[in-house]
Motif scaffolding. Structure first.
Motif, PDB file in Angstrom:
ATOM      1  N   SER A 116      -5.386   6.375  -5.428  1.00  0.00           N
ATOM      2  CA  SER A 116      -4.647   5.533  -4.491  1.00  0.00           C
ATOM      3  C   SER A 116      -5.587   4.674  -3.659  1.00  0.00           C
ATOM      4  CB  SER A 116      -3.785   6.420  -3.577  1.00  0.00           C
ATOM      5  OG  SER A 116      -3.043   5.632  -2.667  1.00  0.00           O
ATOM      6  N   GLY A 117      -6.655   5.272  -3.148  1.00  0.00           N
ATOM      7  CA  GLY A 117      -7.616   4.484  -2.388  1.00  0.00           C
ATOM      8  C   GLY A 117      -8.289   3.417  -3.224  1.00  0.00           C
ATOM      9  N   THR A 118      -8.595   3.729  -4.476  1.00  0.00           N
ATOM     10  CA  THR A 118      -9.229   2.752  -5.362  1.00  0.00           C
ATOM     11  C   THR A 118      -8.316   1.557  -5.627  1.00  0.00           C
ATOM     12  OG1 THR A 118     -10.489   4.529  -6.427  1.00  0.00           O
ATOM     13  CG2 THR A 118     -10.307   2.450  -7.632  1.00  0.00           C
ATOM     14  N   LEU A 119      -7.002   1.782  -5.686  1.00  0.00           N
ATOM     15  CA  LEU A 119      -6.044   0.704  -5.941  1.00  0.00           C
ATOM     16  C   LEU A 119      -5.563   0.035  -4.651  1.00  0.00           C
ATOM     17  CD1 LEU A 119      -3.837   2.372  -8.720  1.00  0.00           C
ATOM     18  CD2 LEU A 119      -5.693   0.726  -9.000  1.00  0.00           C
ATOM     19  N   GLY A 120      -6.045   0.511  -3.490  1.00  0.00           N
ATOM     20  CA  GLY A 120      -5.621  -0.089  -2.233  1.00  0.00           C
ATOM     21  C   GLY A 120      -4.340   0.504  -1.698  1.00  0.00           C
ATOM     22  N   GLY A 121      -4.152   1.815  -1.882  1.00  0.00           N
ATOM     23  CA  GLY A 121      -2.948   2.478  -1.396  1.00  0.00           C
ATOM     24  C   GLY A 121      -3.231   3.350  -0.200  1.00  0.00           C
ATOM     25  N   LEU A 122      -2.166   3.858   0.417  1.00  0.00           N
ATOM     26  CA  LEU A 122      -2.266   4.772   1.549  1.00  0.00           C
ATOM     27  C   LEU A 122      -2.641   6.173   1.068  1.00  0.00           C
ATOM     28  CD1 LEU A 122       0.916   3.800   3.620  1.00  0.00           C
ATOM     29  CD2 LEU A 122      -1.455   3.165   4.081  1.00  0.00           C
ATOM     30  N   ALA A 151       0.830  -1.208   0.000  1.00  0.00           N
ATOM     31  CA  ALA A 151       0.000   0.000   0.000  1.00  0.00           C
ATOM     32  C   ALA A 151       0.863   1.255   0.000  1.00  0.00           C
ATOM     33  CB  ALA A 151      -0.931  -0.004   1.205  1.00  0.00           C
ATOM     34  N   GLY A 152       1.992   1.224   0.708  1.00  0.00           N
ATOM     35  CA  GLY A 152       2.890   2.376   0.697  1.00  0.00           C
ATOM     36  C   GLY A 152       3.511   2.611  -0.664  1.00  0.00           C
ATOM     37  N   LEU A 153       3.873   1.540  -1.345  1.00  0.00           N
ATOM     38  CA  LEU A 153       4.465   1.675  -2.671  1.00  0.00           C
ATOM     39  C   LEU A 153       3.433   2.153  -3.692  1.00  0.00           C
ATOM     40  CD1 LEU A 153       6.604  -1.590  -2.614  1.00  0.00           C
ATOM     41  CD2 LEU A 153       7.399   0.767  -2.280  1.00  0.00           C
ATOM     42  N   ILE A 154       2.174   1.667  -3.557  1.00  0.00           N
ATOM     43  CA  ILE A 154       1.117   2.132  -4.458  1.00  0.00           C
ATOM     44  C   ILE A 154       0.911   3.638  -4.300  1.00  0.00           C
ATOM     45  CG2 ILE A 154      -1.373   2.032  -4.901  1.00  0.00           C
ATOM     46  CD1 ILE A 154      -1.248  -0.946  -4.178  1.00  0.00           C
ATOM     47  N   ALA A 155       0.884   4.102  -3.038  1.00  0.00           N
ATOM     48  CA  ALA A 155       0.713   5.537  -2.799  1.00  0.00           C
ATOM     49  C   ALA A 155       1.869   6.335  -3.386  1.00  0.00           C
ATOM     50  CB  ALA A 155       0.583   5.797  -1.297  1.00  0.00           C
ATOM     51  N   ALA A 156       3.084   5.796  -3.304  1.00  0.00           N
ATOM     52  CA  ALA A 156       4.237   6.499  -3.869  1.00  0.00           C
ATOM     53  C   ALA A 156       4.135   6.597  -5.387  1.00  0.00           C
ATOM     54  CB  ALA A 156       5.524   5.784  -3.466  1.00  0.00           C
ATOM     55  N   VAL A 157       3.718   5.516  -6.024  1.00  0.00           N
ATOM     56  CA  VAL A 157       3.576   5.516  -7.489  1.00  0.00           C
ATOM     57  C   VAL A 157       2.479   6.492  -7.917  1.00  0.00           C
ATOM     58  CG1 VAL A 157       2.961   4.123  -9.496  1.00  0.00           C
ATOM     59  CG2 VAL A 157       4.448   3.166  -7.729  1.00  0.00           C
ATOM     60  N   VAL A 158       1.313   6.395  -7.270  1.00  0.00           N
ATOM     61  CA  VAL A 158       0.194   7.263  -7.641  1.00  0.00           C
ATOM     62  C   VAL A 158       0.530   8.727  -7.327  1.00  0.00           C
ATOM     63  CG1 VAL A 158      -2.214   7.818  -7.120  1.00  0.00           C
ATOM     64  CG2 VAL A 158      -1.501   5.434  -7.348  1.00  0.00           C
ATOM     65  N   GLY A 159       1.161   8.960  -6.185  1.00  0.00           N
ATOM     66  CA  GLY A 159       1.537  10.322  -5.854  1.00  0.00           C
ATOM     67  C   GLY A 159       2.483  10.920  -6.874  1.00  0.00           C
ATOM     68  N   GLY A 160       3.414  10.100  -7.373  1.00  0.00           N
ATOM     69  CA  GLY A 160       4.335  10.606  -8.374  1.00  0.00           C
ATOM     70  C   GLY A 160       3.673  10.864  -9.711  1.00  0.00           C
ATOM     71  N   VAL A 161       2.901   9.898 -10.185  1.00  0.00           N
ATOM     72  CA  VAL A 161       2.355   9.989 -11.546  1.00  0.00           C
ATOM     73  C   VAL A 161       1.116  10.886 -11.597  1.00  0.00           C
ATOM     74  CG1 VAL A 161       1.365   8.668 -13.453  1.00  0.00           C
ATOM     75  CG2 VAL A 161       3.278   7.721 -12.138  1.00  0.00           C
ATOM     76  N   VAL A 162       0.114  10.609 -10.765  1.00  0.00           N
ATOM     77  CA  VAL A 162      -1.149  11.344 -10.843  1.00  0.00           C
ATOM     78  C   VAL A 162      -0.993  12.756 -10.277  1.00  0.00           C
ATOM     79  CG1 VAL A 162      -3.569  11.378 -10.122  1.00  0.00           C
ATOM     80  CG2 VAL A 162      -2.472   9.206 -10.720  1.00  0.00           C
ATOM     81  N   ALA A 208      -9.417  -2.550   3.995  1.00  0.00           N
ATOM     82  CA  ALA A 208     -10.300  -2.334   2.847  1.00  0.00           C
ATOM     83  C   ALA A 208     -11.214  -1.140   3.099  1.00  0.00           C
ATOM     84  CB  ALA A 208     -11.112  -3.595   2.560  1.00  0.00           C
ATOM     85  N   GLY A 209     -11.724  -1.017   4.319  1.00  0.00           N
ATOM     86  CA  GLY A 209     -12.550   0.137   4.647  1.00  0.00           C
ATOM     87  C   GLY A 209     -11.757   1.427   4.626  1.00  0.00           C
ATOM     88  N   THR A 210     -10.511   1.368   5.085  1.00  0.00           N
ATOM     89  CA  THR A 210      -9.655   2.554   5.055  1.00  0.00           C
ATOM     90  C   THR A 210      -9.393   3.004   3.625  1.00  0.00           C
ATOM     91  OG1 THR A 210      -8.597   1.903   7.129  1.00  0.00           O
ATOM     92  CG2 THR A 210      -7.407   3.474   5.746  1.00  0.00           C
ATOM     93  N   ALA A 211      -9.182   2.033   2.722  1.00  0.00           N
ATOM     94  CA  ALA A 211      -8.959   2.389   1.315  1.00  0.00           C
ATOM     95  C   ALA A 211     -10.177   3.118   0.743  1.00  0.00           C
ATOM     96  CB  ALA A 211      -8.648   1.132   0.508  1.00  0.00           C
ATOM     97  N   ALA A 212     -11.380   2.652   1.110  1.00  0.00           N
ATOM     98  CA  ALA A 212     -12.596   3.332   0.644  1.00  0.00           C
ATOM     99  C   ALA A 212     -12.680   4.739   1.226  1.00  0.00           C
ATOM    100  CB  ALA A 212     -13.828   2.514   1.032  1.00  0.00           C
ATOM    101  N   ILE A 213     -12.309   4.894   2.495  1.00  0.00           N
ATOM    102  CA  ILE A 213     -12.327   6.210   3.131  1.00  0.00           C
ATOM    103  C   ILE A 213     -11.332   7.147   2.450  1.00  0.00           C
ATOM    104  CG2 ILE A 213     -11.705   7.407   5.273  1.00  0.00           C
ATOM    105  CD1 ILE A 213     -12.950   5.040   6.775  1.00  0.00           C
ATOM    106  N   VAL A 214     -10.160   6.634   2.085  1.00  0.00           N
ATOM    107  CA  VAL A 214      -9.166   7.452   1.381  1.00  0.00           C
ATOM    108  C   VAL A 214      -9.724   7.923   0.035  1.00  0.00           C
ATOM    109  CG1 VAL A 214      -6.899   7.408   0.272  1.00  0.00           C
ATOM    110  CG2 VAL A 214      -7.203   6.391   2.534  1.00  0.00           C
TER     111      VAL A 214
END
Length: 507
Positions: free
Chosen positions: A262-268, A23-34, A66-72
């Motif tokens: 990020s939340g949709t993909l399961g990231g932080l 989840a941390g790596l997903i957030a890093a990727v999305v934060g960089g690209v999006v 999973a609930g946290t990802a939806a909240i994000v």
């Protein structure tokens, strides 16, 4: 440069949050690209932030990951709405003292929890529990974990002083050295554990099975804290370069889009992060391409080099976060707020966040800031001196309101009778209660055989009050007519007007 720093930080923040490391790596990727592609601050780097660790950990404990990802995801949509409605700058109305105190409290919580992991143990559920159990954890420490954690912290502290280059960041060097040492020693320690097929292991969001009134505070908290941290980071990055200034509303929309993805993909949650952003500027970044490419390279490394990541000891990542957490408690900021007499606000916020939770701590900080503001608005300085025998000088500076009338009355009543007293007013504001206090004393003091003179050095509050008739209950208009230019006299009342002229009503 940023890619090398982001890998260990993203893993460590995910571990500290109790989230899957992916989840941390997903957030890093999305934060960089999006966020990088849409950003209103092109040189700002976005990704998982230590400042949200405590919030995310509490949300995961209550609603599951999973609930946290939806909240994000929903928090990201809320950020987009805030950006569209041009409320980006409104978030900066929050006192920086409260924000930095909040980050200091979060840093203390992170450091207290991750020092247990660096010692080979497990963190407790609260900062107090971590502090209470720390002596026992030290007694039962895992010697290899302690060695790896101490080596990591030592390298983080001394590397930048020994090696004057930005090509080898201290975080990367510390993690690589400890990983190699752990591998050579064949140490039996906890290591990074990533799924064999990262794409198939994405955790899809699922709305929590809780009432909306329980979920909504988590959504608002993540959205607001992520927004404030990102905007403050963007303002700080603006001071580091001479390029275009940040568009804060666009930046807020970019952060919201990144959090929604990020939340949709399961990231932080994603925020703008000052450490990676400052490294980006220091390494010579000029456009948003550096931010976007750092996300692309993280994705490539995760897909092709996960075997290398799984060699990293968790104690090394925990030690990195201990240093990151302690650096959130900035001594330079403490000195600055001490000079500006705002240190109590900083301390109350930090201790409140560490001892209770983020919302209560920030609420306590904002309440303290409001009390300080009211105290300063209603505060005046009264200095009484005797320049020569039989003559007294009273200087009143600041805001003179009814709340200070008691103190002013006592100071004036303490003057010896039958003296020459001069009162100088250097006021930013004078209310009716204070006006009457001064005039009553000025009328009564001469009865003792002395003299009382009141003059205004700064401002004209007393003069305006006299002109407006506050002491008599009458209100008269105050009209100041500037002198007429030479040769352009104003006709006296009743003077006939020249033909063709028209009357101009004053005002």
């Amino acid at each position: 440069m940023v890619f090398l720093i982001a890998i260990p930080l993203s893993l460590g923040i995910a571990a500290a949050s109790g989230a899957p490391l992916l989840a941390g790596l997903i957030a890093a990727v999305v934060g960089g690209v999006v966020a990088g592609a849409l950003s209103g601050a092109p040189l700002q780097v976005s990704g998982p932030a230590a400042g949200l660790t405590v919030i995310v950990a509490g949300t995961i404990a209550e609603f599951g990951f999973a609930g946290t990802a939806a909240i994000v995801t929903v928090a990201g949509l809320l950020q987009i709405v805030l950006g569209i409605t041009r409320l980006g700058r409104a978030a900066l109305a929050l006192s920086p003292t409260v924000v930095h105190g909040m980050l200091a409290g979060i840093g203390l919580v992170i450091a207290l929890s991750q020092v247990h992991v660096a010692l080979g143990g497990a963190p407790q559920s609260s900062a107090w529990a971590n502090l209470r159990d720390l002596p026992g954890q030290v007694a039962d420490h895992h010697s290899v974990s302690v060695l790896l954690g101490a080596l990591t912290i030592g390298l983080l502290l001394v590397w930048s002083r020994l090696v004057k280059t930005t090509l080898l960041p201290a975080t990367l060097v510390a993690v690589v050295v400890t990983t190699v040492l752990a591998t050579v020693l064949g140490a039996d320690v906890d290591r990074v554990n990533l799924p064999a097929n990262p794409l198939s292991a994405l955790a899809l969001p699922r709305w929590p099975d809780s009432p909306p009134w329980e979920v909504l505070p988590a959504v608002v908290t993540i959205a607001l804290v992520a927004s404030v941290e990102s905007l403050l980071s963007a303002v700080a990055v603006d001071r580091m370069h001479h390029g275009p200034r940040a568009n804060l509303d666009r930046e807020l929309i970019a952060q919201g889009a990144a959090n929604a993805v990020s939340g949709t993909l399961g990231g932080l949650p994603v925020t703008g992060v000052i450490v990676r952003s400052s490294a980006n500027v220091a390494a010579g970044a000029r456009t948003r391409a550096s931010t976007i490419l750092h996300g692309v390279w993280i994705a490539g490394f995760v897909l092709a080099g996960s075997v290398l990541l799984e060699m990293i000891p968790m104690a090394a990542l925990a030690a990195v976060l201990v240093v990151v957490g302690l650096r959130l408690v900035s001594l330079a900021q403490i000195r600055t707020y001490a000079r500006h007499r705002e240190l109590p606000i900083y301390v109350v916020t930090a201790v409140g966040v560490a001892a209770t939770d983020l919302l209560i701590g920030v609420g306590l900080g904002m309440a303290t800031a409001a009390l300080f503001m009211l105290w300063r608005l209603a505060r005046c300085d009264i200095h009484v001196t005797e320049p020569e025998p039989g003559a007294w000088h009273v200087s009143i500076t600041g805001t003179l309101a009814f709340v200070a009338c008691g103190r002013l009355t006592r100071r004036l009543a303490a003057l010896p009778p039958g003296q020459r007293v001069e009162v100088e007013l250097h006021l930013d504001y004078l209310d009716h209660g204070a006006y009457e206090t001064i005039r009553d004393w000025q009328a009564s003091y001469p009865r003792s055989g002395g003299s009382a003179q009141v003059s205004e050095v700064h401002g004209s509050w007393l003069h305006r009050a006299d002109t407006d008739g506050l002491g008599t209950g009458k209100r008269t208009a105050l009209c100041v007519t500037p002198p007429a230019p030479e040769g352009r006299g104003i006709p006296a009342p009743g003077t006939p007007r020249p033909p063709g002229s028209r009357r101009v009503r004053p005002g």
